[in-house]
Design a protein around this motif. Sequence first.
Motif, mmCIF file in Angstrom:
data_model
loop_
_atom_site.group_PDB
_atom_site.id
_atom_site.type_symbol
_atom_site.label_atom_id
_atom_site.label_comp_id
_atom_site.label_asym_id
_atom_site.label_seq_id
_atom_site.Cartn_x
_atom_site.Cartn_y
_atom_site.Cartn_z
ATOM 1 N N SER A 197 0.951 -1.247 -0.014
ATOM 2 C CA SER A 197 0.046 -0.098 -0.071
ATOM 3 C C SER A 197 0.868 1.174 -0.125
ATOM 4 N N CYS A 198 2.022 1.302 0.224
ATOM 5 C CA CYS A 198 2.990 2.434 0.238
ATOM 6 C C CYS A 198 4.413 1.861 -0.225
ATOM 7 N N GLN A 199 5.212 3.032 -0.106
ATOM 8 C CA GLN A 199 6.633 2.862 -0.461
ATOM 9 C C GLN A 199 7.337 1.976 0.278
ATOM 10 N N CYS A 229 6.234 -0.481 2.013
ATOM 11 C CA CYS A 229 6.109 -1.802 1.535
ATOM 12 C C CYS A 229 6.905 -2.351 0.428
ATOM 13 N N ILE A 281 3.818 -1.476 -7.670
ATOM 14 C CA ILE A 281 2.910 -1.104 -6.584
ATOM 15 C C ILE A 281 1.259 -0.949 -7.133
#
Length: 107
Positions: free
Chosen positions: A12-14, A16, A37
Amino acid sequence: MSQTVVLKVGMSCQGCVGAVNRVLGKMEGVESFDIDIKEQKVTVKGNVEPEAVFQTVSKTGKKTSFWEAAPAPAPAPAEPETMPAEEKPAETPAEPEVKPAETVAAA
């Protein structure tokens, strides 16, 4: 033997992406990998086993599964179709029974 493994990874984000990047960067046999992503798709190329890649990415704590488009066992579904062929004649008489029920319901 070099092969490609494609996984669906819940990112869900950088942060991750960074976690997946770190574990794949340390994995032996990995020649290259791509992390998307937006698609939540991780493609790994190298001298690796699919299950080993799956286990390594799973260590990040992100929900991980094999990409559904990757497995193409066409012969496996063909075998069950052979068995239901015997069942299909049994299903055919069931359909006419439903039609009179519909006629009664309509009347």
